[in-house]
Design an enzyme around this catalytic site. Sequence first.
Site, mmCIF file in Angstrom:
data_model
loop_
_atom_site.group_PDB
_atom_site.id
_atom_site.type_symbol
_atom_site.label_atom_id
_atom_site.label_comp_id
_atom_site.label_asym_id
_atom_site.label_seq_id
_atom_site.Cartn_x
_atom_site.Cartn_y
_atom_site.Cartn_z
ATOM 1 C CG LEU A 131 -6.925 -5.778 3.183
ATOM 2 C CD1 LEU A 131 -7.551 -4.489 2.661
ATOM 3 C CD2 LEU A 131 -5.807 -6.216 2.252
ATOM 4 N N GLY A 172 -11.462 -4.398 -9.551
ATOM 5 C CA GLY A 172 -12.625 -5.215 -9.202
ATOM 6 C C GLY A 172 -13.877 -4.380 -8.982
ATOM 7 C CG HIS A 203 -6.078 2.304 -6.674
ATOM 8 N ND1 HIS A 203 -5.811 0.962 -6.686
ATOM 9 C CD2 HIS A 203 -6.099 2.664 -5.362
ATOM 10 C CE1 HIS A 203 -5.689 0.522 -5.439
ATOM 11 N NE2 HIS A 203 -5.846 1.545 -4.616
ATOM 12 C CG HIS A 244 -9.237 -2.254 -3.874
ATOM 13 N ND1 HIS A 244 -8.107 -1.552 -3.524
ATOM 14 C CD2 HIS A 244 -10.281 -1.455 -3.540
ATOM 15 C CE1 HIS A 244 -8.466 -0.393 -3.003
ATOM 16 N NE2 HIS A 244 -9.780 -0.310 -2.995
ATOM 17 C CD GLU A 304 -9.518 7.601 0.621
ATOM 18 O OE1 GLU A 304 -9.782 6.399 0.453
ATOM 19 O OE2 GLU A 304 -8.509 7.977 1.227
ATOM 20 N N GLY A 322 -5.050 -8.647 10.894
ATOM 21 C CA GLY A 322 -4.875 -7.251 10.469
ATOM 22 C C GLY A 322 -6.150 -6.575 9.984
ATOM 23 C CE1 TYR A 367 -22.761 11.837 -13.090
ATOM 24 C CE2 TYR A 367 -22.824 13.782 -14.502
ATOM 25 C CZ TYR A 367 -22.393 13.147 -13.351
ATOM 26 O OH TYR A 367 -21.600 13.812 -12.466
ATOM 27 C CG LEU A 368 -23.633 12.061 -22.907
ATOM 28 C CD1 LEU A 368 -22.118 12.146 -22.991
ATOM 29 C CD2 LEU A 368 -24.159 11.255 -24.101
HETATM 30 P P1 NDP Z 1 -1.604 -4.507 9.051
HETATM 31 O O1 NDP Z 1 -0.587 -3.500 9.385
HETATM 32 O O2 NDP Z 1 -2.861 -4.535 9.842
HETATM 33 O O3 NDP Z 1 -0.854 -5.910 9.114
HETATM 34 C C1 NDP Z 1 -1.512 -7.171 8.943
HETATM 35 C C2 NDP Z 1 -0.934 -8.142 9.954
HETATM 36 O O4 NDP Z 1 0.448 -8.344 9.672
HETATM 37 C C3 NDP Z 1 -0.976 -7.622 11.385
HETATM 38 O O5 NDP Z 1 -2.203 -7.937 11.999
HETATM 39 C C4 NDP Z 1 0.181 -8.317 12.012
HETATM 40 O O6 NDP Z 1 -0.243 -9.612 12.438
HETATM 41 C C5 NDP Z 1 1.181 -8.520 10.877
HETATM 42 N N1 NDP Z 1 2.224 -7.500 10.928
HETATM 43 C C6 NDP Z 1 2.083 -6.165 10.933
HETATM 44 N N2 NDP Z 1 3.271 -5.553 10.965
HETATM 45 C C7 NDP Z 1 4.192 -6.526 10.989
HETATM 46 C C8 NDP Z 1 5.611 -6.535 11.017
HETATM 47 N N3 NDP Z 1 6.311 -5.410 11.015
HETATM 48 N N4 NDP Z 1 6.244 -7.717 11.015
HETATM 49 C C9 NDP Z 1 5.540 -8.844 10.990
HETATM 50 N N5 NDP Z 1 4.185 -8.896 10.965
HETATM 51 C C10 NDP Z 1 3.527 -7.765 10.963
HETATM 52 O O7 NDP Z 1 -1.894 -4.396 7.520
HETATM 53 P P2 NDP Z 1 -3.259 -4.252 6.761
HETATM 54 O O8 NDP Z 1 -4.167 -5.356 7.177
HETATM 55 O O9 NDP Z 1 -3.728 -2.862 6.845
HETATM 56 O O10 NDP Z 1 -2.796 -4.455 5.246
HETATM 57 C C11 NDP Z 1 -2.268 -5.665 4.775
HETATM 58 C C12 NDP Z 1 -1.648 -5.454 3.421
HETATM 59 O O11 NDP Z 1 -2.621 -4.930 2.544
HETATM 60 C C13 NDP Z 1 -0.510 -4.450 3.415
HETATM 61 O O12 NDP Z 1 0.402 -4.828 2.433
HETATM 62 C C14 NDP Z 1 -1.196 -3.159 3.023
HETATM 63 O O13 NDP Z 1 -0.315 -2.258 2.425
HETATM 64 C C15 NDP Z 1 -2.215 -3.669 2.034
HETATM 65 N N6 NDP Z 1 -3.399 -2.828 1.918
HETATM 66 C C16 NDP Z 1 -4.139 -2.501 3.002
HETATM 67 C C17 NDP Z 1 -5.276 -1.726 2.872
HETATM 68 C C18 NDP Z 1 -6.129 -1.383 4.039
HETATM 69 O O14 NDP Z 1 -7.141 -0.722 3.833
HETATM 70 N N7 NDP Z 1 -5.799 -1.797 5.240
HETATM 71 C C19 NDP Z 1 -5.704 -1.231 1.541
HETATM 72 C C20 NDP Z 1 -4.867 -1.687 0.450
HETATM 73 C C21 NDP Z 1 -3.759 -2.448 0.658
HETATM 74 P P3 NDP Z 1 0.448 -10.409 13.639
HETATM 75 O O15 NDP Z 1 1.129 -9.426 14.511
HETATM 76 O O16 NDP Z 1 -0.706 -11.090 14.301
HETATM 77 O O17 NDP Z 1 1.356 -11.341 12.951
HETATM 78 C C1 BG6 Z 2 -6.039 1.741 -0.978
HETATM 79 C C2 BG6 Z 2 -5.184 2.864 -0.473
HETATM 80 O O1 BG6 Z 2 -5.379 1.056 -1.991
HETATM 81 O O2 BG6 Z 2 -7.247 2.277 -1.482
HETATM 82 C C3 BG6 Z 2 -5.914 3.675 0.566
HETATM 83 O O3 BG6 Z 2 -4.010 2.319 0.090
HETATM 84 C C4 BG6 Z 2 -7.255 4.139 0.046
HETATM 85 O O4 BG6 Z 2 -5.138 4.782 0.949
HETATM 86 C C5 BG6 Z 2 -8.018 2.975 -0.526
HETATM 87 O O5 BG6 Z 2 -7.968 4.711 1.116
HETATM 88 C C6 BG6 Z 2 -9.289 3.440 -1.209
HETATM 89 O O6 BG6 Z 2 -10.045 2.340 -1.570
HETATM 90 P P1 BG6 Z 2 -11.613 2.471 -1.716
HETATM 91 O O7 BG6 Z 2 -12.028 1.176 -2.288
HETATM 92 O O8 BG6 Z 2 -12.148 2.699 -0.338
HETATM 93 O O9 BG6 Z 2 -11.855 3.637 -2.593
#
Ligand code: NDP
Ligand code: BG6
Length: 591
Positions: A116, A281, A340, A278, A316, A114, A483-484
Amino acid sequence: MAALSSSTALSSSSVNGLHQRIAFSSPPSFLLPQRFLSAKLSLQCRRNSHPNMVLMEDGAAVTRPTHVKNETPLNELNERLVLGTSLEESNDAAGFDMNGDESTVSITVVGASGDLAKKKIFPALFALYYEGFLPKHFTIFGYARSKMTDAELRNMVSRTLTCRIDKRENCDEKMDEFLKRCFYHSGQYDSQENFAALDKKLMAHEGGRVSNRLFYLSIPPNIFIDAVRCASSSASSGNGWTRVIVEKPFGRDSESSAAMTKSLKQYLKEDQIFRIDHYLGKELVENLSVLRFSNLIFEPLWSRQYIRNVQLIFSEDFGTEGRGGYFDHYGIIRDIMQNHLLQILALFAMETPVSLDAEDTRNEKVKVLRSMRPLRLEDVVTGQYKSHTKGGVSYPAYTDDKTVSKDSLTPTFAAAALFIDNARWDGVPFLMKAGKALHTRRTEIRVQFRHVPGNLYNRNFGTDLDRATNELVIRVQPDEAIYLKINNKVPGLGMRLDRSHLNLHYAARYSKEIPDAYERLLLDAIEGERRLFIRSDELDAAWALFTPLLKELEEKKIIPEYYPYGSRGPVGAHYLAARYNVRWGDLGVEQ
Ligand code: NDP
Ligand code: BG6
């Protein structure tokens, strides 16, 4: 007994804080989080019969240090880290071998195919490896349904290692070494069999060492529980710790969040669950407590007596691009404010914790959240971006996203006035503003101070006295700075005052790059440090604050105020602020 190599160096000049890490110039043979030195160990830990060894509920065995005085020299501290407990004693007491050579950490990124995982998790793990923060024996597994070989995963990871490290010395060499430690296992998220097969592979890599396992759930929330059930029953560690990092969203409201917590706790103990936000962090958010509690000049001013209002601003300059499907189900209040910004607010407003121990800090944050006044609809403004053409470029509306319904009322912008009804903050508005597709990308905390009483120089400021008040700005990102704004005499024979900045600009002050938030949080999870993760009662309190408002917005089908893509957002945000005699600081001249 393993010893720290002579090239080992403590990363900071102070020995008393909990935040310091031991920076190893080569991978550590013995990894003991230094923060445990002065931290009270978790209240949830079970003590065993050995005085220097404590077993955590997640299976971690940590050495309890002997008392260390503030002024302990670094070299002595180094020795104590190693010698605080003899290895034989630890082994006898805990049944574990704490020697780094005999223990291993396996990190499984669930959902490795995915966005992230590619964007943040693998780059953060590589950065930790590059900097020497990962233990000697570690293995990384990607797990997802997509079919991929190890080589394909490595290829995918290497193509997306667009982290801060990629311009550094020996990056290619280090990347090759790192990729050799990355493997892939394809499986379903609800298959115990598939996780059992993963377990076999993990065991083969662990080679009989004490196995510590970290699962990072980087998958959509509807499959969290299946994955946790299968991982805990078929792939958890038999003799070390097992921890699970859970990504937001943690539910959509109080009920769904409580249901998720309940389900997670069927398979995991609270201290095995690392709920990630995050923003906690991020370097400047981590610095908030340092700023407040280690500088005499700030803490005495940190109350209703001197602070007029506090602003937490997230903006953003891009829309929901690619994440519309997820976003439309949540909206900006759940996506940014409830977690956040609220977390930053809690850290900002909390009382001094008893110590820097995770539970002490989290206790104080919960108290703030529980003291907050229920949010009223009239204290909230929502918006949604509409299409806009600028310089011949046309920017889409939120509802142009194919995964979003045309009549969606989901807010992509919100502003809210919140209040903390306690002795310190009674009556001080905490204004939050969060939006996508605005004119700039920025996250900042703005603290506007009160007027100087009986100010001798009032006449130099004209009628707008608000402009003359001090403002402290903590710019979380980008281009980190603190900054202040002060009033200063313009040099010369006359008496003209202007607004100047006392400016701590990170890029100018510190040559070191700022680590990504995910690096800090992943390392914390590996080390068992929970301070920057959300405890379940914090989560409950955060949802309790926002759930009634979210329900009302949805039940009443409140129509958001439309604003053009790339603008400063709905004008309603200004009326809201004006109602509390506040002017948004991000409209000031320094912009
Ligand atoms: P994705 O939608 O890219 O999903 C990650 C992986 O999960 C996919 O590559 C897929 O892998 C599997 N997947 C997706 N949808 C389904 C489904 N309906 N059923 C089963 N498997 C599924 O998610 P992200 O990587 O964007 O995010 C992962 C988590 O982190 C989520 O909870 C998201 O809300 C959270 N998050 C994401 C952020 C971002 O910037 N992307 C920021 C903050 C939080 P496969 O098909 O290979 O199994
Ligand atoms: C994620 C939100 O938690 O934070 C996104 O789901 C948002 O919508 C992101 O874009 C922002 O994170 P950062 O670190 O890029 O400011």
